[in-house]
Design a protein around this motif. Structure first.
Motif, PDB file in Angstrom:
ATOM      1  N   LYS A  53       3.310   6.451  -4.328  1.00 40.69           N
ATOM      2  CA  LYS A  53       1.842   5.950  -3.941  1.00 40.69           C
ATOM      3  C   LYS A  53       1.977   5.949  -2.156  1.00 40.69           C
ATOM      4  CE  LYS A  53      -2.519   4.991  -4.000  1.00 40.69           C
ATOM      5  NZ  LYS A  53      -3.139   4.541  -2.278  1.00 40.69           N
TER       6      LYS A  53
ATOM      7  N   ARG B 209       0.605  -0.934   0.247  1.00 38.36           N
ATOM      8  CA  ARG B 209      -0.083   0.168  -0.183  1.00 38.36           C
ATOM      9  C   ARG B 209       0.682   1.578  -0.310  1.00 38.36           C
ATOM     10  NH1 ARG B 209      -4.406   0.692   4.744  1.00 38.36           N
ATOM     11  NH2 ARG B 209      -2.641  -0.629   5.685  1.00 38.36           N
ATOM     12  N   ASP B 210       2.405   0.806   0.740  1.00 34.50           N
ATOM     13  CA  ASP B 210       2.624   2.339   0.512  1.00 34.50           C
ATOM     14  C   ASP B 210       4.093   1.857  -0.636  1.00 34.50           C
ATOM     15  OD1 ASP B 210       2.798   5.196   2.837  1.00 34.50           O
ATOM     16  OD2 ASP B 210       1.087   2.519   2.792  1.00 34.50           O
TER      17      ASP B 210
ATOM     18  N   THR C 235       0.532   6.004   2.023  1.00 33.50           N
ATOM     19  CA  THR C 235      -0.800   6.084   2.869  1.00 33.50           C
ATOM     20  C   THR C 235      -0.625   7.324   4.261  1.00 33.50           C
ATOM     21  OG1 THR C 235      -0.033   4.317   4.557  1.00 33.50           O
ATOM     22  CG2 THR C 235      -1.712   3.487   2.743  1.00 33.50           C
ATOM     23  N   ARG C 236       0.166   7.626   4.275  1.00 37.70           N
ATOM     24  CA  ARG C 236       0.973   9.148   5.573  1.00 37.70           C
ATOM     25  C   ARG C 236       1.815   9.824   4.757  1.00 37.70           C
ATOM     26  NH1 ARG C 236       6.038   6.734   8.428  1.00 37.70           N
ATOM     27  NH2 ARG C 236       6.178   8.904   8.652  1.00 37.70           N
TER      28      ARG C 236
ATOM     29  N   THR D  90       0.246  23.474  -6.378  1.00 38.94           N
ATOM     30  CA  THR D  90      -0.960  21.929  -5.362  1.00 38.94           C
ATOM     31  C   THR D  90       0.725  21.550  -4.603  1.00 38.94           C
ATOM     32  OG1 THR D  90      -2.662  22.231  -5.573  1.00 38.94           O
ATOM     33  CG2 THR D  90      -1.923  20.665  -4.403  1.00 38.94           C
TER      34      THR D  90
ATOM     35  N   SER E 175      -0.409  13.655 -11.786  1.00 39.03           N
ATOM     36  CA  SER E 175      -0.577  12.313 -11.544  1.00 39.03           C
ATOM     37  C   SER E 175      -0.111  11.241 -12.429  1.00 39.03           C
ATOM     38  CB  SER E 175      -2.235  11.580 -11.356  1.00 39.03           C
ATOM     39  OG  SER E 175      -2.519  12.191 -12.265  1.00 39.03           O
TER      40      SER E 175
ATOM     41  N   HIS F 291       0.910  14.382   0.603  1.00 40.02           N
ATOM     42  CA  HIS F 291      -0.247  13.775   1.718  1.00 40.02           C
ATOM     43  C   HIS F 291      -0.964  13.157   1.043  1.00 40.02           C
ATOM     44  CE1 HIS F 291      -1.222  17.707   4.076  1.00 40.02           C
ATOM     45  NE2 HIS F 291      -0.322  17.570   3.540  1.00 40.02           N
ATOM     46  N   PRO F 292      -1.299  11.513   1.644  1.00 33.99           N
ATOM     47  CA  PRO F 292      -1.973  10.651   0.806  1.00 33.99           C
ATOM     48  C   PRO F 292      -2.771  11.001  -0.087  1.00 33.99           C
ATOM     49  CG  PRO F 292      -1.645  10.398   3.390  1.00 33.99           C
ATOM     50  CD  PRO F 292      -1.558  11.462   2.982  1.00 33.99           C
ATOM     51  N   GLU F 293      -3.692  11.844   0.233  1.00 32.20           N
ATOM     52  CA  GLU F 293      -4.463  12.422  -1.326  1.00 32.20           C
ATOM     53  C   GLU F 293      -4.447  12.838  -2.003  1.00 32.20           C
ATOM     54  OE1 GLU F 293      -4.855  15.410   1.548  1.00 32.20           O
ATOM     55  OE2 GLU F 293      -4.820  13.418   1.631  1.00 32.20           O
ATOM     56  N   GLN F 294      -3.227  13.039  -2.347  1.00 33.91           N
ATOM     57  CA  GLN F 294      -2.449  13.800  -3.519  1.00 33.91           C
ATOM     58  C   GLN F 294      -1.527  12.184  -4.378  1.00 33.91           C
ATOM     59  OE1 GLN F 294       0.567  16.272  -1.106  1.00 33.91           O
ATOM     60  NE2 GLN F 294       0.346  17.047  -3.316  1.00 33.91           N
ATOM     61  N   THR F 295      -1.732  11.103  -3.969  1.00 34.56           N
ATOM     62  CA  THR F 295      -0.888   9.803  -4.094  1.00 34.56           C
ATOM     63  C   THR F 295      -1.912   8.783  -5.540  1.00 34.56           C
ATOM     64  OG1 THR F 295      -1.256   8.607  -2.037  1.00 34.56           O
ATOM     65  CG2 THR F 295       0.829   9.964  -2.865  1.00 34.56           C
TER      66      THR F 295
END
Length: 248
Positions: A132, A119-120, A134-135, A240, A189, A157-161
């Motif tokens: 990618k 996940r990371d 999660t933190r 951003t 992205s 930030h996680p939501e950027q990935t």
């Protein structure tokens, strides 16, 4: 690249991840994954993934050597391999040749594959990064002999990935640049697009007066979310991106 090779990779490495290198021919990746996901089998699988990524590109270049040499946007046929079309489109959008996107394209291909197992994940290819996470993470900026080098970082930030973080320099590294920027960092992205745009922006910087022009250029390209350009002790930024001090 002796000194640079040993130091710039420290800027993106994370204490909670296990980092290792995988090399297949010219492709030399620094990879970080969750510690519990690491295994000898994973490394072998990544090697095969890199070969699977490289093969269609190598085959295409054998058939169309001008693709390899082009320094301006280059049209490829509709039936070209996916990675070739990705590189050509990134080059078209940035106004540069398709090979300006090769490191980013490979990092993205391999990174997205690994992300299905961890996940990371961070994949770095010659200063071009797929991330990618999660933190929250910090990615330090190496800008050669600029006073700002290793002094600032980008907070991701996680939501950027998934996110591409690509760097071009007229002073550091093996990639071709017609500019004199100490560093240009571009976020997107699409790692291939970030790679190509970083090259294009770097080409625009001959002096500190060109930093704003380079950043403005990046801001006009769809899909680019941020750009930072450094020359000597001057910096320009747009988009951003959160710039934070690098812990000493």
């Amino acid at each position: 690249m002796d000194f640079t090779e040993r130091t710039y990779r420290q800027r993106h490495r994370q204490d909670d991840l296990l980092h290792f290198q995988v090399t297949v021919q010219e492709t030399d990746l620094d990879i970080g994954v969750r510690r519990e996901r690491f295994s000898r089998e994973l490394v072998e699988w990544i090697e095969e993934t890199i070969r699977a990524c490289r093969k269609p590109l190598e085959t295409y270049i054998q058939q169309d050597s001008e693709f390899l040499k082009a320094l301006t946007p280059y049209e490829v046929p509709e039936d070209a391999p996916a990675i070739v079309k990705t590189m050509a489109e990134a080059g078209r959008m940035a106004g540069v040749g398709p090979m300006a996107a090769v490191a980013g394209a490979v990092a993205e291909w391999v990174g997205k594959a690994i992300a299905k197992r961890s996940r990371d994940v961070i994949v770095e290819n010659g200063g071009d990064i797929f991330m990618k996470t999660t933190r929250f993470r910090k990615v330090g900026i190496f800008a050669g002999d600029s006073p700002l080098s290793n002094r600032i970082a980008l907070e991701v930030h996680p939501e950027q990935t998934p996110l591409g973080i690509c760097t071009s320099s007229g002073k550091v590294g093996p990639s071709l640049s017609f500019g004199k920027a100490d560093a240009v960092v571009v976020l997107s992205s699409s790692v291939a697009l970030a790679d190509a745009v970083a090259t294009a922006c770097g080409n625009l910087v001959q002096s500190e007066r060109d930093l704003e022009k380079a950043v403005n250029f990046a801001s006009q390209i769809p899909g680019i979310s941020g750009c930072l350009a450094i020359k000597k002790d001057q910096l320009a930024a747009w988009g951003t991106m959160k710039i934070v001090p690098m812990k000493v």
